[in-house]
Design an enzyme around this catalytic site. Sequence first.
Site, short mmCIF file in Angstrom:
data_model
loop_
_atom_site.label_atom_id
_atom_site.label_comp_id
_atom_site.label_asym_id
_atom_site.label_seq_id
_atom_site.Cartn_x
_atom_site.Cartn_y
_atom_site.Cartn_z
N THR A 89 0.84 -1.20 0.00
CA THR A 89 0.00 0.00 0.00
C THR A 89 0.88 1.26 0.00
O THR A 89 2.02 1.20 0.44
CB THR A 89 -0.83 -0.03 1.30
OG1 THR A 89 -1.79 -1.06 1.17
CG2 THR A 89 -1.51 1.28 1.61
N ARG A 104 -14.30 -7.12 -0.21
CA ARG A 104 -13.58 -6.86 1.06
C ARG A 104 -13.01 -5.43 1.05
O ARG A 104 -12.43 -4.98 0.08
CB ARG A 104 -12.44 -7.88 1.21
CG ARG A 104 -11.58 -7.68 2.47
CD ARG A 104 -10.34 -6.86 2.20
NE ARG A 104 -9.38 -6.87 3.30
CZ ARG A 104 -8.29 -6.13 3.35
NH1 ARG A 104 -8.01 -5.30 2.36
NH2 ARG A 104 -7.48 -6.19 4.37
N GLY A 143 -10.46 -2.82 3.19
CA GLY A 143 -9.40 -2.82 4.20
C GLY A 143 -9.44 -1.58 5.07
O GLY A 143 -10.44 -0.85 5.11
N ASP A 144 -8.34 -1.34 5.75
CA ASP A 144 -8.26 -0.21 6.69
C ASP A 144 -8.01 1.12 6.00
O ASP A 144 -8.37 2.18 6.52
CB ASP A 144 -7.16 -0.46 7.72
CG ASP A 144 -5.80 -0.64 7.05
OD1 ASP A 144 -5.72 -1.36 6.03
OD2 ASP A 144 -4.81 -0.05 7.53
N THR A 200 -0.12 0.87 6.93
CA THR A 200 -0.03 -0.21 5.95
C THR A 200 0.13 -1.53 6.70
O THR A 200 0.78 -1.57 7.74
CB THR A 200 1.13 0.00 4.97
OG1 THR A 200 1.23 -1.17 4.15
CG2 THR A 200 2.46 0.22 5.68
N TRP A 239 -1.77 -5.55 7.61
CA TRP A 239 -2.92 -6.45 7.59
C TRP A 239 -4.14 -5.68 8.06
O TRP A 239 -4.37 -5.50 9.27
CB TRP A 239 -2.61 -7.63 8.51
CG TRP A 239 -3.53 -8.79 8.36
CD1 TRP A 239 -4.78 -8.79 7.82
CD2 TRP A 239 -3.26 -10.13 8.78
NE1 TRP A 239 -5.31 -10.05 7.87
CE2 TRP A 239 -4.40 -10.89 8.45
CE3 TRP A 239 -2.18 -10.76 9.40
CZ2 TRP A 239 -4.48 -12.24 8.73
CZ3 TRP A 239 -2.26 -12.10 9.68
CH2 TRP A 239 -3.41 -12.84 9.34
N GLY A 240 -4.93 -5.22 7.09
CA GLY A 240 -5.99 -4.24 7.34
C GLY A 240 -6.99 -4.62 8.41
O GLY A 240 -7.45 -3.77 9.17
N1 ASP Z 1 -3.65 -2.28 4.69
C1 ASP Z 1 -3.98 -2.74 3.38
C2 ASP Z 1 -5.26 -3.53 3.43
O1 ASP Z 1 -5.44 -4.30 4.33
C3 ASP Z 1 -2.92 -3.60 2.77
C4 ASP Z 1 -1.55 -2.97 2.76
O2 ASP Z 1 -1.22 -2.18 3.61
O3 ASP Z 1 -0.77 -3.27 1.85
O4 ASP Z 1 -6.05 -3.39 2.53
#
Ligand code: ASP
Length: 337
Positions: A206, A234, A236-237, A256, A258-259
């Site tokens: 990200t 889905r 993410g964060d 960035t 694991w969202g």
């Molecule tokens: N945080 C992002 C998500 O979960 C992924 C990433 O940071 O690469 O969508």
Amino acid sequence: MNYLYTLILVLAMNSMAFGQARYVMVIHGGAGTILKENMTPDQERAFREALTQALQAGYSQLQAGKSSLDAVEAAILVMEDNPLFNAGKGAVFTHEGKNELDAAVMWGPTQAAGAIAGVTTIRNPIKAARAVMEQSEHVMLTGRGAEVFAASKGLEIVEPSYFWTESRWKALERVLRRDSLKTQLDHDGNNQSSNIALTNDYKYGTVGAVALDKAGRLAAGTSTGGMTNKQYGRIGDAPIIGAGTYANQRVAISCTGWGEFFIRGIAAYDVAAQMEYGNTPVVQAASAVIEKIGKMGGDGGMIALDSAGNMAMPFNTAGMYRGAVTESGEIEIAIYK
Ligand code: ASP
């Protein structure tokens, strides 16, 4: 009186220790299993060049007296257009082999925010997030609604195939192969493909930026393709205000990793809350949040910048593509721990 002198001395020392950065930008290009031994010199050079270009794009905005929001957008645009990063062109694939993009921006002085999620045809999601913030009554638009809105504001619309890159396609194939191996071993008939992919260790990628402009105003932005093999729909964060992206008058944050964990941990806002309610310095606040995410079982990192120009870039993965530029124009890039 003594107390006053001590206070002045401490303040003066603080500003010396951190340099008197009147305008600053910090960016990230994702955290994950980024190990030097897995990287060729050419790959490393390409990442360093891309991060440098993004910082230069943001810096020229700041130097010209533009807002931190302009700088954040300029830096993220460079990374969205570069297939090295998991944002815009080069985004990762969903389980079905599609690219679904999320992005958000937040403007510190007023806490205005804009986000889009699950879009497949907007060339530059960060522009759409900004348009939502500035040209709609809303904070977040998703899917088709976000795309129709972006088109109505004159943003560039592309075919979904624009986002396709071979390396991301291969990454999906690898995950799917591991997945079928795992489900064969499990024999439980419960094919939770996305869980399996998400527990595997890999680069996230990200992109995000936080900036402080000449007028002392903070802004944050994040843009992503999410996670390889994610389920259709889905989110993410990154586009969730307070989870992956946040800015107020004291601090700007972009995350960035694991969202799912950053959403549950309300990671970005946790930094701001510690600073507001506990007067915790930005470096400690950001580290504490990444530690908490780790204890929950998640991984990743963040960049945070306070209104005095102090920056933090903690992560609990092997590496995080990151860089900063300060008023002098001096650029620093780092990748590994
Ligand atoms: N945080 C992002 C998500 O979960 C992924 C990433 O940071 O690469 O969508």
